[in-house]
Design a protein around this motif. Structure first.
Motif, PDB file in Angstrom:
ATOM      1  N   LEU A  19       0.828  -1.209   0.000  1.00 37.27           N
ATOM      2  CA  LEU A  19       0.000   0.000   0.000  1.00 37.27           C
ATOM      3  C   LEU A  19       0.862   1.258   0.000  1.00 37.27           C
ATOM      4  O   LEU A  19       0.573   2.221  -0.727  1.00 37.27           O
ATOM      5  N   GLN A  21       3.960   1.594  -1.107  1.00 36.26           N
ATOM      6  CA  GLN A  21       4.602   1.729  -2.421  1.00 36.26           C
ATOM      7  C   GLN A  21       3.618   2.240  -3.472  1.00 36.26           C
ATOM      8  O   GLN A  21       3.966   3.095  -4.284  1.00 36.26           O
ATOM      9  N   ASP A  22       2.395   1.717  -3.430  1.00 32.05           N
ATOM     10  CA  ASP A  22       1.402   2.061  -4.460  1.00 32.05           C
ATOM     11  C   ASP A  22       0.734   3.415  -4.250  1.00 32.05           C
ATOM     12  O   ASP A  22       0.398   4.092  -5.219  1.00 32.05           O
ATOM     13  N   GLU A  23       0.553   3.812  -2.974  1.00 30.07           N
ATOM     14  CA  GLU A  23      -0.290   4.969  -2.725  1.00 30.07           C
ATOM     15  C   GLU A  23       0.309   6.077  -1.867  1.00 30.07           C
ATOM     16  O   GLU A  23      -0.280   7.145  -1.768  1.00 30.07           O
ATOM     17  N   ALA A  24       1.460   5.842  -1.251  1.00 27.73           N
ATOM     18  CA  ALA A  24       1.973   6.862  -0.331  1.00 27.73           C
ATOM     19  C   ALA A  24       3.368   7.369  -0.678  1.00 27.73           C
ATOM     20  O   ALA A  24       3.874   8.250   0.010  1.00 27.73           O
ATOM     21  N   PHE A  26       5.439   9.442  -3.278  1.00 25.66           N
ATOM     22  CA  PHE A  26       5.268  10.385  -4.373  1.00 25.66           C
ATOM     23  C   PHE A  26       6.645  10.820  -4.865  1.00 25.66           C
ATOM     24  O   PHE A  26       7.516  11.159  -4.061  1.00 25.66           O
ATOM     25  N   LYS A  46      -1.812   9.633   4.331  1.00 23.25           N
ATOM     26  CA  LYS A  46      -2.717   9.086   3.317  1.00 23.25           C
ATOM     27  C   LYS A  46      -3.191   7.691   3.723  1.00 23.25           C
ATOM     28  O   LYS A  46      -4.310   7.307   3.431  1.00 23.25           O
ATOM     29  N   LEU A  47      -2.321   6.943   4.427  1.00 18.81           N
ATOM     30  CA  LEU A  47      -2.682   5.582   4.820  1.00 18.81           C
ATOM     31  C   LEU A  47      -3.080   5.441   6.285  1.00 18.81           C
ATOM     32  O   LEU A  47      -3.897   4.586   6.614  1.00 18.81           O
ATOM     33  N   ASP A  50      -6.678   5.740   6.440  1.00 19.80           N
ATOM     34  CA  ASP A  50      -7.364   4.921   5.434  1.00 19.80           C
ATOM     35  C   ASP A  50      -7.877   3.636   6.089  1.00 19.80           C
ATOM     36  O   ASP A  50      -7.113   2.941   6.773  1.00 19.80           O
ATOM     37  N   ARG A  52      -8.410   0.759   4.941  1.00 22.94           N
ATOM     38  CA  ARG A  52      -7.733  -0.474   4.526  1.00 22.94           C
ATOM     39  C   ARG A  52      -6.437  -0.682   5.294  1.00 22.94           C
ATOM     40  O   ARG A  52      -6.047  -1.808   5.589  1.00 22.94           O
TER      41      ARG A  52
END
Length: 192
Positions: A19, A21-24, A26, A46-47, A50, A52
């Motif tokens: 998560l 790597q994919d979403e946090a 930038f 961001k996580l 979240d 998830r």
């Protein structure tokens, strides 16, 4: 590299790494809180906020601090530590060693009781300071300073992501243990 204590918790950690790597992470040109320039930024808020990721964060961070004796509460400098402390508190409620949470304001409140540390009573208690990610360690150390003024005994700083930029050395220089759930190797990133 940190490894969780059970296969199920390691699976949680690997899920969280994916998560992050994919979403946090930038990529671009960023100025870190230290003033240093970086070509990537890890935005853990961001996580941590979240649905998830929060349960995994709670379980992973609880596992990370499992061997620290006598801990009764976790928290740190608001805003970054707040959702992490809540996730750990909720996960710990399922165990035989539930933990309370606290919030350290950046400055003491100028009204009401004038408190800087809110939530759990920390006076005379062993606590852990949490952070989402750390560059210099100064946010965690500001929380440590406020906790010590309240009579708490901070024993460790536990971060989700260690940027490997000096925070560990700063925290250890204050006599605290440094714990990190994920580091740059886990994320395939180079220190900056």
């Amino acid at each position: 590299m940190t490894v969780a204590s059970t296969p199920a918790l390691e699976a949680d950690r690997q899920y969280l790494i994916a998560l992050v790597q994919d979403e946090a992470v930038f990529h671009g040109d960023f100025t870190l809180s230290s003033g240093t320039q970086a070509t990537y930024y890890v935005d853990m808020r961001k996580l941590t906020l979240d649905h998830r990721a929060a349960p995994s964060i709670g379980r992973i961070m609880l596992d990370l601090i499992r061997d620290l004796d006598g801990i009764v509460a976790v928290g740190g400098l608001t805003l970054g530590a707040d959702p992490i402390a809540n996730a750990v508190m909720h996960e710990s409620a399922r165990t035989h060693m539930p933990l309370d949470a606290f919030v350290v304001r950046k400055e003491p409140k100028d009204h009401g009781r004038g408190r800087q540390v809110e939530g759990a009573d920390v006076a005379g208690k062993r606590v852990v300071v949490l952070e989402d990610t750390s560059t210099t360690g100064q946010s965690a150390l500001k929380a440590v300073e406020a906790l010590r003024r309240e009579g708490a005994e901070p024993v460790a700083v536990a971060v989700i992501v260690d940027r490997k930029t000096g925070a560990q050395a700063a925290v250890e220089a204050e006599g605290l243990q440094w714990l990190a759930a994920i580091d740059l190797d886990d994320l395939g990133l180079d220190p900056q």
